[in-house]
Scaffold this motif. Structure first.
Motif, PDB file in Angstrom:
ATOM      1  N   VAL A  30      22.722  72.767 -43.907  1.00 13.17           N
ATOM      2  CA  VAL A  30      23.646  71.158 -42.737  1.00 13.17           C
ATOM      3  C   VAL A  30      24.529  70.925 -43.187  1.00 13.17           C
ATOM      4  CG1 VAL A  30      22.163  69.180 -42.056  1.00 13.17           C
ATOM      5  CG2 VAL A  30      21.099  70.640 -42.381  1.00 13.17           C
ATOM      6  N   GLU A  31      25.372  70.738 -42.516  1.00 11.12           N
ATOM      7  CA  GLU A  31      26.952  70.065 -43.080  1.00 11.12           C
ATOM      8  C   GLU A  31      27.593  68.960 -41.533  1.00 11.12           C
ATOM      9  OE1 GLU A  31      31.315  71.605 -42.911  1.00 11.12           O
ATOM     10  OE2 GLU A  31      30.032  73.270 -42.136  1.00 11.12           O
ATOM     11  N   LEU A  32      27.873  67.664 -42.605  1.00 10.62           N
ATOM     12  CA  LEU A  32      27.691  66.707 -42.127  1.00 10.62           C
ATOM     13  C   LEU A  32      29.319  66.534 -41.858  1.00 10.62           C
ATOM     14  CD1 LEU A  32      27.774  63.688 -41.060  1.00 10.62           C
ATOM     15  CD2 LEU A  32      27.483  63.117 -43.580  1.00 10.62           C
ATOM     16  N   LYS A  33      29.767  66.347 -40.542  1.00 10.93           N
ATOM     17  CA  LYS A  33      31.704  66.367 -40.501  1.00 10.93           C
ATOM     18  C   LYS A  33      32.136  65.489 -39.955  1.00 10.93           C
ATOM     19  CE  LYS A  33      31.416  71.870 -40.273  1.00 10.93           C
ATOM     20  NZ  LYS A  33      32.476  72.854 -38.640  1.00 10.93           N
ATOM     21  N   LYS A  34      33.345  64.908 -39.553  1.00 10.67           N
ATOM     22  CA  LYS A  34      33.622  63.340 -38.951  1.00 10.67           C
ATOM     23  C   LYS A  34      34.484  64.430 -37.404  1.00 10.67           C
ATOM     24  CE  LYS A  34      36.497  59.247 -39.317  1.00 10.67           C
ATOM     25  NZ  LYS A  34      37.497  59.845 -39.067  1.00 10.67           N
ATOM     26  N   SER A  35      34.148  63.893 -36.148  1.00  8.98           N
ATOM     27  CA  SER A  35      33.996  65.606 -34.963  1.00  8.98           C
ATOM     28  C   SER A  35      35.799  65.090 -34.584  1.00  8.98           C
ATOM     29  CB  SER A  35      33.709  64.666 -33.948  1.00  8.98           C
ATOM     30  OG  SER A  35      33.294  63.439 -34.301  1.00  8.98           O
ATOM     31  N   ASP A  36      36.170  63.876 -35.280  1.00  6.10           N
ATOM     32  CA  ASP A  36      37.716  64.333 -34.727  1.00  6.10           C
ATOM     33  C   ASP A  36      38.729  63.890 -35.559  1.00  6.10           C
ATOM     34  OD1 ASP A  36      37.357  62.387 -36.166  1.00  6.10           O
ATOM     35  OD2 ASP A  36      38.274  60.531 -34.523  1.00  6.10           O
ATOM     36  N   SER A  37      37.959  64.596 -36.878  1.00  5.19           N
ATOM     37  CA  SER A  37      39.218  65.002 -38.068  1.00  5.19           C
ATOM     38  C   SER A  37      38.501  65.699 -39.108  1.00  5.19           C
ATOM     39  CB  SER A  37      39.915  63.874 -38.623  1.00  5.19           C
ATOM     40  OG  SER A  37      40.630  64.446 -39.757  1.00  5.19           O
ATOM     41  N   SER A  38      39.624  66.966 -39.835  1.00  3.92           N
ATOM     42  CA  SER A  38      39.338  67.789 -41.071  1.00  3.92           C
ATOM     43  C   SER A  38      38.755  66.872 -42.674  1.00  3.92           C
ATOM     44  CB  SER A  38      40.059  68.202 -40.806  1.00  3.92           C
ATOM     45  OG  SER A  38      41.206  68.039 -41.478  1.00  3.92           O
ATOM     46  N   SER A  73      24.384  70.809 -47.260  1.00  2.00           N
ATOM     47  CA  SER A  73      23.141  70.400 -48.165  1.00  2.00           C
ATOM     48  C   SER A  73      22.863  72.558 -48.660  1.00  2.00           C
ATOM     49  CB  SER A  73      22.676  69.347 -48.078  1.00  2.00           C
ATOM     50  OG  SER A  73      20.681  69.400 -48.603  1.00  2.00           O
ATOM     51  N   LYS A  74      22.017  72.652 -48.661  1.00  2.00           N
ATOM     52  CA  LYS A  74      21.235  74.001 -48.851  1.00  2.00           C
ATOM     53  C   LYS A  74      20.218  73.042 -49.055  1.00  2.00           C
ATOM     54  CE  LYS A  74      24.784  76.683 -50.952  1.00  2.00           C
ATOM     55  NZ  LYS A  74      25.272  77.945 -52.147  1.00  2.00           N
ATOM     56  N   LEU A  75      19.225  73.964 -48.046  1.00  2.00           N
ATOM     57  CA  LEU A  75      17.648  73.815 -47.625  1.00  2.00           C
ATOM     58  C   LEU A  75      16.621  74.801 -48.113  1.00  2.00           C
ATOM     59  CD1 LEU A  75      17.749  71.318 -44.490  1.00  2.00           C
ATOM     60  CD2 LEU A  75      18.615  70.497 -47.021  1.00  2.00           C
ATOM     61  N   GLY A  76      17.141  75.615 -48.560  1.00  2.39           N
ATOM     62  CA  GLY A  76      16.410  76.835 -48.782  1.00  2.39           C
ATOM     63  C   GLY A  76      15.359  77.161 -47.177  1.00  2.39           C
ATOM     64  N   ILE A 112      13.115  77.654 -44.506  1.00 11.90           N
ATOM     65  CA  ILE A 112      12.485  76.501 -44.236  1.00 11.90           C
ATOM     66  C   ILE A 112      11.532  77.696 -42.913  1.00 11.90           C
ATOM     67  CG2 ILE A 112      11.824  74.504 -42.130  1.00 11.90           C
ATOM     68  CD1 ILE A 112      15.032  74.703 -42.704  1.00 11.90           C
ATOM     69  N   GLU A 113       9.277  77.229 -43.209  1.00  9.69           N
ATOM     70  CA  GLU A 113       9.009  77.955 -42.795  1.00  9.69           C
ATOM     71  C   GLU A 113       8.784  77.740 -41.414  1.00  9.69           C
ATOM     72  OE1 GLU A 113       6.759  79.784 -43.860  1.00  9.69           O
ATOM     73  OE2 GLU A 113       7.642  80.080 -46.209  1.00  9.69           O
ATOM     74  N   PRO A 114       8.085  78.444 -40.356  1.00  8.08           N
ATOM     75  CA  PRO A 114       8.230  78.428 -38.904  1.00  8.08           C
ATOM     76  C   PRO A 114       7.319  77.234 -38.250  1.00  8.08           C
ATOM     77  CG  PRO A 114       7.337  80.795 -39.146  1.00  8.08           C
ATOM     78  CD  PRO A 114       7.331  79.980 -40.250  1.00  8.08           C
ATOM     79  N   GLY A 115       7.834  76.007 -37.546  1.00  9.28           N
ATOM     80  CA  GLY A 115       6.772  75.152 -37.615  1.00  9.28           C
ATOM     81  C   GLY A 115       7.240  74.018 -38.674  1.00  9.28           C
ATOM     82  N   LYS A 116       7.782  74.155 -39.836  1.00  8.40           N
ATOM     83  CA  LYS A 116       7.650  73.159 -41.085  1.00  8.40           C
ATOM     84  C   LYS A 116       9.684  72.137 -40.480  1.00  8.40           C
ATOM     85  CE  LYS A 116       4.052  73.844 -42.744  1.00  8.40           C
ATOM     86  NZ  LYS A 116       2.941  72.854 -42.719  1.00  8.40           N
ATOM     87  N   SER A 117      10.058  71.424 -41.489  1.00 11.15           N
ATOM     88  CA  SER A 117      11.190  70.536 -41.164  1.00 11.15           C
ATOM     89  C   SER A 117      11.507  70.183 -43.277  1.00 11.15           C
ATOM     90  CB  SER A 117      11.037  69.168 -40.468  1.00 11.15           C
ATOM     91  OG  SER A 117       9.941  70.041 -38.623  1.00 11.15           O
ATOM     92  N   LYS A 118      12.942  69.798 -42.901  1.00 14.40           N
ATOM     93  CA  LYS A 118      12.903  69.272 -44.203  1.00 14.40           C
ATOM     94  C   LYS A 118      14.301  67.919 -43.866  1.00 14.40           C
ATOM     95  CE  LYS A 118      12.053  73.526 -47.272  1.00 14.40           C
ATOM     96  NZ  LYS A 118      13.207  74.043 -48.194  1.00 14.40           N
TER      97      LYS A 118
END
Length: 202
Positions: free
Chosen positions: A139-147, A160-163, A165-171
């Motif tokens: 997952v990567e957070l970005k500011k939409s109007d700027s680098s 963030s590296k979540l590794g 994720i099993e089917p139907g599961k969340s992190k």
């Protein structure tokens, strides 16, 4: 898709030539068992007369860790005709599809309206709605109007590296930021990019 059971049917036709009818017809499919789990890899078809046909049916499971792609399986066919025992081999193809099912299961901002100089957290819940494992999810957070993140200071990595994720599961993942003390009041837009090894977000 990875994780699914597959029933694979192959049409076997009797040859219209001088070799006559085929008896004791047997079909066997071969797999890379590190990627595919055999459930039924052999089928006995009995007799197939000239010009007739029969269906060889196989059953296997695509393992969760199997990458998307086109796979080739050899099928060995053995039978007897009036000349004796015959063995033939031919290939069939199977397309394992990609998983396009990483969804944002939730998003929270705490506090919901931060002031300049006040730390706040962006929390994201990532859900795998596919039938297979979402491998090496990020997952990567970005500011939409700027680098850059101006006028915010990142207090945590924006990726963030979540590794897996099993089917139907969340992190869940949380990003921490703080607006500089002289940041202008207003609405600031951020994007959240979700991805994994062989799938992408909708």
């Amino acid at each position: 898709f990875p994780g699914e059971d597959v029933v694979y049917s192959v049409k076997v036709e009797g040859k219209s030539n001088s070799s006559g009818d085929a008896s004791d017809v047997n079909a066997e499919i071969s797999f890379n068992e590190s990627l595919f789990q055999p459930i039924k890899s052999k089928d006995s078809l009995g007799e197939i007369k000239q010009g007739d046909s029969s269906q060889a049916v196989f059953n296997f499971k695509i393992r969760n860790e199997t990458p998307a792609g086109l796979y080739k399986f050899p099928i060995k066919l053995t039978y007897n005709n009036k000349f004796g025992l015959v063995t033939e081999t031919f290939d069939v193809n199977l397309l394992v599809r990609q998983c396009f099912s990483l969804d944002m299961g939730g998003f929270t901002l705490s506090p919901s309206q931060p002031y300049a100089g006040e730390k706040f957290d962006v929390s994201v819940v990532v859900t795998n709605t596919c039938t297979g494992i979402a491998r090496s999810s990020t997952v990567e957070l970005k500011k939409s109007d700027s680098s850059s993140f101006d006028p915010f200071v990142l207090l945590s990595p924006n990726t963030s590296k979540l590794g897996d994720i099993e089917p139907g599961k969340s992190k869940a993942v949380t990003f921490s930021l703080v607006p500089i003390t002289d940041a202008q009041p207003g609405v600031y837009n951020f994007n959240v990019d979700m991805n994994c090894f062989d799938c992408s977000s909708k």
